[in-house]
Enzyme design. Structure first.
Site, PDB file in Angstrom:
ATOM      1  N   LYS A 163      41.067  -0.733  60.039  1.00 17.88           N
ATOM      2  CA  LYS A 163      39.760   0.005  60.673  1.00 17.88           C
ATOM      3  C   LYS A 163      39.761  -0.755  62.187  1.00 17.88           C
ATOM      4  O   LYS A 163      39.848  -2.353  61.641  1.00 17.88           O
ATOM      5  CB  LYS A 163      38.223   0.453  60.062  1.00 17.88           C
ATOM      6  CG  LYS A 163      38.094   0.907  59.269  1.00 17.88           C
ATOM      7  CD  LYS A 163      38.888   2.624  60.042  1.00 17.88           C
ATOM      8  CE  LYS A 163      38.122   4.040  59.049  1.00 17.88           C
ATOM      9  NZ  LYS A 163      37.856   5.209  59.710  1.00 17.88           N
ATOM     10  N   GLY A 180      40.585  10.919  54.895  1.00 17.27           N
ATOM     11  CA  GLY A 180      39.238  11.635  53.306  1.00 17.27           C
ATOM     12  C   GLY A 180      37.690  11.294  53.647  1.00 17.27           C
ATOM     13  O   GLY A 180      37.408  10.820  55.420  1.00 17.27           O
ATOM     14  N   SER A 210      42.223   2.956  53.120  1.00 15.50           N
ATOM     15  CA  SER A 210      41.532   2.665  54.291  1.00 15.50           C
ATOM     16  C   SER A 210      40.469   1.809  54.125  1.00 15.50           C
ATOM     17  O   SER A 210      39.401   1.516  53.037  1.00 15.50           O
ATOM     18  CB  SER A 210      40.131   3.801  55.025  1.00 15.50           C
ATOM     19  OG  SER A 210      40.240   3.871  55.966  1.00 15.50           O
ATOM     20  N   ASP A 215      42.638  12.522  64.440  1.00 13.37           N
ATOM     21  CA  ASP A 215      41.705  13.038  63.428  1.00 13.37           C
ATOM     22  C   ASP A 215      40.794  13.875  63.710  1.00 13.37           C
ATOM     23  O   ASP A 215      40.251  14.359  64.293  1.00 13.37           O
ATOM     24  CB  ASP A 215      41.136  11.409  63.137  1.00 13.37           C
ATOM     25  CG  ASP A 215      39.946  11.422  61.450  1.00 13.37           C
ATOM     26  OD1 ASP A 215      39.997  10.880  61.362  1.00 13.37           O
ATOM     27  OD2 ASP A 215      39.553  12.693  61.702  1.00 13.37           O
ATOM     28  N   GLU A 251      45.843   5.999  65.163  1.00 14.38           N
ATOM     29  CA  GLU A 251      44.755   6.981  64.673  1.00 14.38           C
ATOM     30  C   GLU A 251      43.343   7.078  65.586  1.00 14.38           C
ATOM     31  O   GLU A 251      42.723   5.865  65.872  1.00 14.38           O
ATOM     32  CB  GLU A 251      44.056   7.351  63.216  1.00 14.38           C
ATOM     33  CG  GLU A 251      42.953   8.388  62.678  1.00 14.38           C
ATOM     34  CD  GLU A 251      42.911   8.210  60.998  1.00 14.38           C
ATOM     35  OE1 GLU A 251      42.386   9.050  60.267  1.00 14.38           O
ATOM     36  OE2 GLU A 251      43.345   7.062  60.523  1.00 14.38           O
ATOM     37  N   ASP A 295      43.063   2.297  62.479  1.00 13.11           N
ATOM     38  CA  ASP A 295      42.392   3.655  62.554  1.00 13.11           C
ATOM     39  C   ASP A 295      40.625   3.321  63.516  1.00 13.11           C
ATOM     40  O   ASP A 295      40.382   1.653  63.342  1.00 13.11           O
ATOM     41  CB  ASP A 295      42.214   4.888  62.184  1.00 13.11           C
ATOM     42  CG  ASP A 295      40.727   5.753  62.057  1.00 13.11           C
ATOM     43  OD1 ASP A 295      40.052   6.369  61.033  1.00 13.11           O
ATOM     44  OD2 ASP A 295      40.583   5.769  63.498  1.00 13.11           O
ATOM     45  N   LYS A 321      45.694   1.065  55.739  1.00 18.39           N
ATOM     46  CA  LYS A 321      45.018   1.553  56.720  1.00 18.39           C
ATOM     47  C   LYS A 321      43.830   0.399  57.112  1.00 18.39           C
ATOM     48  O   LYS A 321      42.686   0.174  56.547  1.00 18.39           O
ATOM     49  CB  LYS A 321      44.781   3.314  56.589  1.00 18.39           C
ATOM     50  CG  LYS A 321      43.140   3.641  58.462  1.00 18.39           C
ATOM     51  CD  LYS A 321      43.218   5.072  58.319  1.00 18.39           C
ATOM     52  CE  LYS A 321      41.853   5.697  57.994  1.00 18.39           C
ATOM     53  NZ  LYS A 321      41.744   7.000  58.172  1.00 18.39           N
ATOM     54  N   LYS A 354      41.313  16.494  58.279  1.00 14.35           N
ATOM     55  CA  LYS A 354      40.568  16.657  56.307  1.00 14.35           C
ATOM     56  C   LYS A 354      40.555  17.879  56.781  1.00 14.35           C
ATOM     57  O   LYS A 354      39.329  18.164  57.136  1.00 14.35           O
ATOM     58  CB  LYS A 354      39.598  15.142  57.311  1.00 14.35           C
ATOM     59  CG  LYS A 354      40.102  14.361  57.362  1.00 14.35           C
ATOM     60  CD  LYS A 354      39.165  13.213  58.559  1.00 14.35           C
ATOM     61  CE  LYS A 354      39.035  12.329  57.947  1.00 14.35           C
ATOM     62  NZ  LYS A 354      38.645  11.464  59.231  1.00 14.35           N
TER      63      LYS A 354
HETATM   64  C1  NPQ Z   1      38.403   8.016  58.792  1.00 12.04           C
HETATM   65  N1  NPQ Z   1      37.545   8.205  56.899  1.00 12.04           N
HETATM   66  O1  NPQ Z   1      39.801   8.467  59.040  1.00 12.04           O
HETATM   67  C2  NPQ Z   1      37.302   8.260  57.269  1.00 12.04           C
HETATM   68  C3  NPQ Z   1      36.435   7.653  58.335  1.00 12.04           C
HETATM   69  C4  NPQ Z   1      34.974   7.531  57.671  1.00 12.04           C
HETATM   70  C5  NPQ Z   1      38.329   6.796  54.889  1.00 12.04           C
HETATM   71  O2  NPQ Z   1      38.638   5.582  56.643  1.00 12.04           O
HETATM   72  C6  NPQ Z   1      31.087   8.056  54.483  1.00 12.04           C
HETATM   73  C7  NPQ Z   1      31.414   9.423  54.816  1.00 12.04           C
HETATM   74  C8  NPQ Z   1      31.803   7.481  55.432  1.00 12.04           C
HETATM   75  C9  NPQ Z   1      33.068   9.553  55.205  1.00 12.04           C
HETATM   76  C10 NPQ Z   1      33.182   6.363  57.029  1.00 12.04           C
HETATM   77  C11 NPQ Z   1      38.332   7.062  56.069  1.00 12.04           C
HETATM   78  C12 NPQ Z   1      33.034   7.788  55.993  1.00 12.04           C
HETATM   79  C13 NPQ Z   1      33.234   8.258  56.098  1.00 12.04           C
HETATM   80  C14 NPQ Z   1      34.007   6.549  57.500  1.00 12.04           C
HETATM   81  C15 NPQ Z   1      34.894   8.411  56.997  1.00 12.04           C
HETATM   82  O3  NPQ Z   1      37.968   8.481  59.896  1.00 12.04           O
HETATM   83 MG    MG Z   2      39.554   8.212  61.121  1.00  8.79          MG
END
Ligand code: NPQ
Ligand code: MG
Length: 374
Positions: A170, A297, A142, A245, A220, A195, A168, A269
C-alpha cells in the site's frame, strides 16, 4: 426457488495486525454475513454470502448500515415479488434488481447467497459451475502502510517465509518511493506491485513515474474512482502497467477502461461489481482483449475466500491475487481456515459457492442480527 428467510448478521472480527491504507486504519473487520433460507425443488436449503462493504463509505460509497437498509427496503422485496410470479434463479437476480441504481455490494451479497443455495440444492461446486479445472491458485498478500521501513522489511520477510508468491504494498503520498525501493533492494526478484487506493492526482504523474525504476508488476488505482480518462493519460507517462480496482464497477466500466487505455490489468472483486456473475463477465471481456485480471480481496472471511479461490481458477486470472490465508487477517476464521499449501490456496470442491460458517464461531463473532421482512 422460494425465499423463506433472510438474516443479515453483523460480525466483529479483530484483525491480527492493524491494516493501514491511504483511506483508513482498520483494527477490526465489521462484516455483514447473509444467511438465506430457500425452498428449491422441494428441498429446504441455506445459502451463505458476505458483503464487501466497510462500516464507513471510505473504500466505496456503500457502508454496512446502508446495505442493511437498502436490502430490507428495496432489494429483497423486489426479489421476493419476482419469485412469486416467475422463475427466481441466481442468473435472474441482477435483472430483477436492475431498477435499483448502484448498491452493487448489497446486490452482490443477495445474488451470491441465492447462487450458493442454488448450487447446494444441485449438489454442484462453484468450481464445476464455472468450469474450473485447476485445484489451487497462487496466493499473494496485501501489506499495509507501516510505521517505518525496517518494520516494513520485517513484515515482508515474514510473508515471504510463509510462502506468499507476490507482495502488494500500500502506498500514499509520503510513503511510496523509499518503501518500494527498500523492498525491491531487499528482494530483487520478488513479484512486487503497489496499490494507492486513489490517493494521488494527475499532478503527481512525474513523481509516480519514478516507480518505473522498480520493475513492478503493476500500479493499482493511483487516481480517483471517477478518473478513467486521467488514468489513461497517466498510463502514457509510466512504463509500469496500470491496474484499476475502485474504477471498475461493472463490465461496461471494464470495457471503457480497456478501450481508453486506462487499464492494462484489472483487479476483479465480485463484491465491487455486483456479484460473481458480473465478475465472470469482466473476466471474459478482459480475456477477449488480452488484458490480464487477478482476484482482489476485501478481507473476506472463509465464506468469501472459498468463492474467490474458485473464481481465481478461471483461465484469464493470470496474475496472483489477494487471496491470502485466513491467518493474514484473522486469528480465528468463522469457517475452516484457509492455509497456504506451498504458497497456494486450494480451491474447494464441495457443493455450493461459500464455505459454511461454524455455528459456534459465527454466533461468537455476531454483534447484531436482523431478520429481513419478506
Ligand atoms: C484493495 N483490499 O485492494 C483493498 C483495500 C481494503 C486486500 O488491499 C476492511 C475491508 C478493510 C476491506 C481495507 C486489500 C479494508 C478492505 C482495505 C479493503 O484496495
Ligand atoms: Mg485496491
Amino acid at each position: 426457488m422460494r425465499i423463506r428467510r433472510v438474516q443479515l448478521h453483523t460480525l466483529a472480527l479483530p484483525l491480527v495486525t492493524p491494516f493501514r491504507t491511504s483511506f483508513s486504519t482498520q483494527t477490526e473487520r465489521r462484516v455483514l454475513v447473509m444467511e438465506l433460507k430457500a425452498a428449491i425443488d422441494g428441498q429446504e436449503v441455506t445459502g451463505w454470502a458476505e458483503c464487501g462493504a466497510l462500516t464507513e463509505p471510505v473504500y466505496s460509497e456503500e457502508y454496512t448500515e446502508g446495505v442493511i437498509d437498502v436490502t430490507a427496503r428495496h432489494l429483497l422485496p423486489r426479489l421476493v415479488a419476482a419469485g412469486a410470479v416467475g422463475p427466481l434463479t441466481a442468473e435472474t437476480v441482477a435483472e430483477h434488481l436492475d431498477k435499483v441504481v448502484g448498491h452493487r455490494m448489497a446486490k452482490a451479497a443477495l445474488e451470491t447467497a441465492v447462487l450458493d443455495a442454488q448450487l447446494r440444492a444441485a449438489g454442484l461446486s462453484f468450481k464445476d459451475y464455472l468450469g474450473v479445472t485447476r485445484d489451487r491458485v497462487p496466493s499473494g498478500v496485501s501489506v499495509g502502510i507501516q510505521d517505518s521501513i525496517p518494520r516494513l522489511l520485517d513484515t515482508v520477510a515474514g510473508y515471504l517465509d510463509e510462502g506468499y508468491q507476490r507482495i502488494k504494498l500500500k502506498i500514499q503520498p509520503g510513503w511510496d518511493i523509499e518503501p518500494v525501493r527498500a523492498v525491491r533492494e531487499a528482494h530483487p526478484d520478488v513479484p512486487l506491485q503497489v496499490d494507492a487506493n486513489a490517493a494521488y492526482t494527475l499532478v503527481d504523474a512525474a513523481h509516480l513515474s519514478r516507480l518505473d525504476a522498480f520493475d513492478l508488476l503493476l500500479i493499482e488505482q493511483p487516481l480517483g474512482e471517477d478518473d478513467m480518462r486521467q488514468h489513461a493519460e497517466l498510463a502514457k507517462r509510466m512504463s509500469t502497467p496500470m491496474c484499476l480496482d475502485e474504477s471498475v464497477v461493472s463490465a461496461t466500466a471494464a470495457a471503457d477502461a480497456i478501450q481508453l487505455g486506462a487499464a492494462q490489468v484489472i483487479n476483479i472483486k465480485p463484491s465491487r461489481v455486483g456479484g460473481y456473475l458480473e465478475a465472470r463477465r469482466i473476466h471474459d471481456i478482459s480475456r477477449a482483449h488480452g488484458v490480464a485480471v487477478w482476484c482482489g480481496g476485501m478481507l473476506e472471511t472463509g465464506i468469501g475466500r472459498a468463492a474467490n479461490a474458485a473464481l481465481a481458477g478461471m483461465p484469464g486470472f493470470t496474475l496472483t491475487g489477494d487471496i491470502s490465508a485466513s491467518g493474514r487477517f484473522y486469528k480465528e476464521d468463522i469457517t475452516e481456515p484457509f492455509e497456504l499449501v506451498d504458497g497456494h490456496i486450494m480451491i474447494p470442491d464441495a457443493p455450493g459457492l461459500a464455505a459454511v460458517p461454524d455455528p459456534e464461531r459465527l454466533a461468537a463473532a455476531t454483534v447484531a442480527s436482523v431478520d429481513l421482512p419478506l
